[in-house]
Design a protein around this motif. Structure first.
Motif, PDB file in Angstrom:
ATOM      1  N   GLU A   1       7.528  -2.431   2.118  1.00  9.85           N
ATOM      2  CA  GLU A   1       6.360  -2.020   2.902  1.00  9.85           C
ATOM      3  C   GLU A   1       6.629  -2.136   4.403  1.00  9.85           C
ATOM      4  OE1 GLU A   1       2.237  -0.636   2.514  1.00  9.85           O
ATOM      5  OE2 GLU A   1       3.922  -0.846   1.119  1.00  9.85           O
ATOM      6  N   TYR A   2       7.379  -3.153   4.805  1.00 11.18           N
ATOM      7  CA  TYR A   2       7.713  -3.318   6.221  1.00 11.18           C
ATOM      8  C   TYR A   2       8.485  -2.109   6.744  1.00 11.18           C
ATOM      9  CZ  TYR A   2       6.250  -8.171   6.888  1.00 11.18           C
ATOM     10  OH  TYR A   2       5.508  -9.314   7.035  1.00 11.18           O
ATOM     11  N   ILE A   3       9.378  -1.570   5.918  1.00 12.88           N
ATOM     12  CA  ILE A   3      10.184  -0.420   6.322  1.00 12.88           C
ATOM     13  C   ILE A   3       9.323   0.838   6.362  1.00 12.88           C
ATOM     14  CG2 ILE A   3      12.204   0.982   5.743  1.00 12.88           C
ATOM     15  CD1 ILE A   3      13.299  -1.526   4.256  1.00 12.88           C
ATOM     16  N   LEU A   4       8.513   1.034   5.323  1.00 15.94           N
ATOM     17  CA  LEU A   4       7.649   2.219   5.256  1.00 15.94           C
ATOM     18  C   LEU A   4       6.633   2.223   6.384  1.00 15.94           C
ATOM     19  CD1 LEU A   4       8.957   2.353   2.378  1.00 15.94           C
ATOM     20  CD2 LEU A   4       6.760   3.193   1.564  1.00 15.94           C
TER      21      LEU A   4
ATOM     22  N   ILE B   1       0.821  -1.208   0.000  1.00 12.59           N
ATOM     23  CA  ILE B   1       0.000   0.000   0.000  1.00 12.59           C
ATOM     24  C   ILE B   1       0.856   1.260   0.000  1.00 12.59           C
ATOM     25  CG2 ILE B   1      -1.737   1.302   1.287  1.00 12.59           C
ATOM     26  CD1 ILE B   1      -1.375  -2.430   1.831  1.00 12.59           C
ATOM     27  N   LEU B   2       1.745   1.371   0.962  1.00  9.40           N
ATOM     28  CA  LEU B   2       2.533   2.586   1.129  1.00  9.40           C
ATOM     29  C   LEU B   2       3.587   2.746   0.043  1.00  9.40           C
ATOM     30  CD1 LEU B   2       3.006   2.377   4.997  1.00  9.40           C
ATOM     31  CD2 LEU B   2       1.384   3.824   3.750  1.00  9.40           C
ATOM     32  N   ALA B   3       4.058   1.639  -0.503  1.00  6.53           N
ATOM     33  CA  ALA B   3       5.066   1.690  -1.562  1.00  6.53           C
ATOM     34  C   ALA B   3       4.459   1.929  -2.929  1.00  6.53           C
ATOM     35  CB  ALA B   3       5.881   0.392  -1.585  1.00  6.53           C
ATOM     36  N   SER B   4       3.136   1.813  -3.039  1.00  6.23           N
ATOM     37  CA  SER B   4       2.494   1.953  -4.345  1.00  6.23           C
ATOM     38  C   SER B   4       2.347   3.421  -4.723  1.00  6.23           C
ATOM     39  CB  SER B   4       1.113   1.287  -4.337  1.00  6.23           C
ATOM     40  OG  SER B   4       0.144   2.161  -3.802  1.00  6.23           O
ATOM     41  N   ASN B   5       2.225   3.659  -6.028  1.00  9.64           N
ATOM     42  CA  ASN B   5       1.991   5.029  -6.484  1.00  9.64           C
ATOM     43  C   ASN B   5       0.504   5.321  -6.667  1.00  9.64           C
ATOM     44  OD1 ASN B   5       1.604   3.498  -8.779  1.00  9.64           O
ATOM     45  ND2 ASN B   5       3.531   4.138  -9.745  1.00  9.64           N
TER      46      ASN B   5
ATOM     47  N   GLY C   1      20.707  -6.809   2.418  1.00 12.15           N
ATOM     48  CA  GLY C   1      21.181  -7.663   1.340  1.00 12.15           C
ATOM     49  C   GLY C   1      20.126  -8.648   0.867  1.00 12.15           C
ATOM     50  N   ALA C   2      20.429  -9.304  -0.249  1.00 11.33           N
ATOM     51  CA  ALA C   2      19.480 -10.234  -0.866  1.00 11.33           C
ATOM     52  C   ALA C   2      19.083 -11.362   0.080  1.00 11.33           C
ATOM     53  CB  ALA C   2      20.081 -10.803  -2.148  1.00 11.33           C
ATOM     54  N   ARG C   3      20.032 -11.827   0.875  1.00 13.56           N
ATOM     55  CA  ARG C   3      19.741 -12.953   1.769  1.00 13.56           C
ATOM     56  C   ARG C   3      18.835 -12.554   2.927  1.00 13.56           C
ATOM     57  NH1 ARG C   3      24.698 -13.771  -0.415  1.00 13.56           N
ATOM     58  NH2 ARG C   3      25.277 -15.890  -1.045  1.00 13.56           N
ATOM     59  N   ASN C   4      18.756 -11.262   3.199  1.00 11.24           N
ATOM     60  CA  ASN C   4      17.899 -10.771   4.286  1.00 11.24           C
ATOM     61  C   ASN C   4      16.686 -10.002   3.765  1.00 11.24           C
ATOM     62  OD1 ASN C   4      18.933 -11.531   6.930  1.00 11.24           O
ATOM     63  ND2 ASN C   4      20.783 -10.402   6.346  1.00 11.24           N
ATOM     64  N   ALA C   5      16.406 -10.141   2.484  1.00 10.39           N
ATOM     65  CA  ALA C   5      15.333  -9.349   1.877  1.00 10.39           C
ATOM     66  C   ALA C   5      13.967  -9.628   2.492  1.00 10.39           C
ATOM     67  CB  ALA C   5      15.286  -9.596   0.373  1.00 10.39           C
ATOM     68  N   GLN C   6      13.792 -10.805   3.086  1.00 10.75           N
ATOM     69  CA  GLN C   6      12.535 -11.128   3.771  1.00 10.75           C
ATOM     70  C   GLN C   6      12.769 -11.482   5.240  1.00 10.75           C
ATOM     71  OE1 GLN C   6      10.895 -13.990   0.774  1.00 10.75           O
ATOM     72  NE2 GLN C   6       9.166 -12.569   0.725  1.00 10.75           N
ATOM     73  N   ASN C   7      13.822 -10.901   5.796  1.00  7.65           N
ATOM     74  CA  ASN C   7      14.067 -10.999   7.239  1.00  7.65           C
ATOM     75  C   ASN C   7      13.239  -9.885   7.884  1.00  7.65           C
ATOM     76  OD1 ASN C   7      15.042 -10.805   9.873  1.00  7.65           O
ATOM     77  ND2 ASN C   7      17.150 -11.258   9.297  1.00  7.65           N
ATOM     78  N   PHE C   8      11.997 -10.206   8.227  1.00  2.00           N
ATOM     79  CA  PHE C   8      11.039  -9.167   8.584  1.00  2.00           C
ATOM     80  C   PHE C   8      11.397  -8.455   9.893  1.00  2.00           C
ATOM     81  CE2 PHE C   8       8.529 -12.326   6.054  1.00  2.00           C
ATOM     82  CZ  PHE C   8       8.547 -11.571   4.889  1.00  2.00           C
ATOM     83  N   SER C   9      12.009  -9.160  10.819  1.00  2.00           N
ATOM     84  CA  SER C   9      12.448  -8.505  12.059  1.00  2.00           C
ATOM     85  C   SER C   9      13.513  -7.453  11.748  1.00  2.00           C
ATOM     86  CB  SER C   9      13.011  -9.536  13.041  1.00  2.00           C
ATOM     87  OG  SER C   9      12.011 -10.437  13.449  1.00  2.00           O
ATOM     88  N   LEU C  10      14.432  -7.788  10.840  1.00  2.00           N
ATOM     89  CA  LEU C  10      15.479  -6.843  10.466  1.00  2.00           C
ATOM     90  C   LEU C  10      14.897  -5.665   9.685  1.00  2.00           C
ATOM     91  CD1 LEU C  10      18.521  -6.277  10.537  1.00  2.00           C
ATOM     92  CD2 LEU C  10      18.735  -7.559   8.392  1.00  2.00           C
TER      93      LEU C  10
ATOM     94  N   ASN D   1       9.406   5.111   7.934  1.00  4.40           N
ATOM     95  CA  ASN D   1      10.642   5.468   7.221  1.00  4.40           C
ATOM     96  C   ASN D   1      10.390   5.335   5.715  1.00  4.40           C
ATOM     97  OD1 ASN D   1      13.184   5.823   6.162  1.00  4.40           O
ATOM     98  ND2 ASN D   1      14.184   4.258   7.408  1.00  4.40           N
ATOM     99  N   GLY D   2      10.251   6.471   5.041  1.00  2.96           N
ATOM    100  CA  GLY D   2       9.984   6.454   3.604  1.00  2.96           C
ATOM    101  C   GLY D   2      11.220   6.573   2.747  1.00  2.96           C
ATOM    102  N   ASN D   3      12.395   6.618   3.368  1.00  4.64           N
ATOM    103  CA  ASN D   3      13.645   6.804   2.624  1.00  4.64           C
ATOM    104  C   ASN D   3      14.203   5.461   2.174  1.00  4.64           C
ATOM    105  OD1 ASN D   3      13.871   9.705   2.850  1.00  4.64           O
ATOM    106  ND2 ASN D   3      14.255   9.361   5.025  1.00  4.64           N
TER     107      ASN D   3
END
Length: 331
Positions: free
Chosen positions: A216-219, A64-68, A178-187, A223-225
């Motif tokens: 989306e997890y970050i946003l 949602i938040l990442a979408s335009n 990194g790619a290996r942590n791309a779905q490390n949701f806690s991180l 944090n939108g940056n």
């Protein structure tokens, strides 16, 4: 999902009361200078209205938040006055791994002279084999900081563990996932809470939609940056280390307001392919490039085959500069 964009300095206590009455889940956050309320499930909240609401947007995408759909203007991510997402193609360059202060300083001076705007380098190295060089850890981060300050380049480096958050908060200008942590949701959540610019690499087995959902997890932490980085996905092809998904990168650029970066070094796997992949990414609309450079690549402690020499990097930047002129952009 319903996204409520609230009026400036409005009291939205009544809106929250209505959401509670409708048994809706919701998240209140501030993003890009706007106060937002994200509410779900849709069927419970579609009819809700309130004086505090400026705009109500229904977003059917899972990011949602990442979408335009709600943010039409491209996002510009600022890393210590380096703007990513504008007319300029930003180049971050440096060694795959921080090996010594002398190595990083020699590289940093050369890449800045050639036209790089950020210094990259790995302090903590996620390696497939536990017997490979694992990086210098905290000392590697401090070396990057000292060198970055000396030459005048912001630094970007990869975080691997939530326990390392304090040193990243203190020393690092842009945090790489990194790619290996791309779905490390806690991180992802932890990095979102740090509030620093984030370079989010696409997981080697992730779809474009999963990549955007990771953002989306970050946003969602306010944090939108976030800069999205295409670094190659794993396919059946073995002539390259990974497959640089230019089509996926272009698709992502059309689906989100976030800037897009390309890492040509990892999918190439061989330095003779890096120039062409970098140029292809810029031609396709990349806002940023992440390129591995080493003073003596043949002696590098990690990814020796894909790192450019200092001279080759300078040639590449000149080629990128020529291309960006033709595209009406700059380096």
């Amino acid at each position: 999902m319903i996204l409520y964009i609230l009026k400036d300095k409005s009291d939205f206590s009544t809106l929250k009361e209505k959401l509670n009455q409708n048994s809706a889940s919701y998240k209140v956050l501030s993003l890009y200078g706007k106060n937002l309320v994200l509410a779900w499930p849709d069927q419970n909240v579609k009819s809700i209205s309130d004086d505090s609401i400026e705009i109500k947007v229904e977003v059917k995408k899972p990011y949602i938040l990442a979408s335009n759909d709600w943010k039409k203007q491209p996002t510009i991510v600022n890393v210590k006055d380096v703007e990513i997402g504008g007319n300029k193609v930003v180049i971050a360059a440096g060694p795959c791994a921080v090996e010594s202060e002398e190595q990083v300083l020699t590289t940093a001076k050369a890449v800045k002279r050639a036209g790089a705007s950020l210094l990259r380098g790995g302090a903590y190295k996620p390696r497939t084999s536990p017997y490979s060089f694992q990086g210098l850890g905290d000392e590697g981060v401090k070396i990057l900081r000292r060198v970055g300050d000396e030459v005048g380049l912001p630094i970007v480096t990869e975080i691997m563990d939530t326990r390392d958050s304090p040193i990243f908060k203190q020393y690092v200008d842009m945090i790489q996932i990194g790619a290996r942590n791309a779905q490390n949701f806690s991180l992802l959540k932890e990095v979102g809470q740090l509030g620093k610019p984030v370079l989010l690499k696409r997981g080697m087995g992730n779809t474009v939609e999963e990549w955007l959902q990771a953002a989306e997890y970050i946003l969602l932490e306010g944090n939108g940056n976030v800069v999205l980085c295409e670094r190659g996905i794993r396919t059946f092809e073995r002539s390259t280390r990974f497959t640089l998904d230019i089509g996926g990168m272009v698709a992502a650029k059309l689906m989100t307001h976030l800037p897009i970066c390309a890492d040509p070094s990892h999918p190439a796997g061989r330095r003779e392919l890096v120039h062409s992949l970098a140029l292809a990414a810029v031609a396709a609309g990349a806002d940023m490039l992440l390129i591995e450079v080493h003073p003596t690549p043949e002696k590098a402690l990690s990814d020796a085959e894909q790192q450019l020499t200092l001279e080759s990097f300078e040639v590449l930047v000149n080629r990128i500069r020529d291309l960006t002129r033709a595209l009406g952009r700059d380096v």
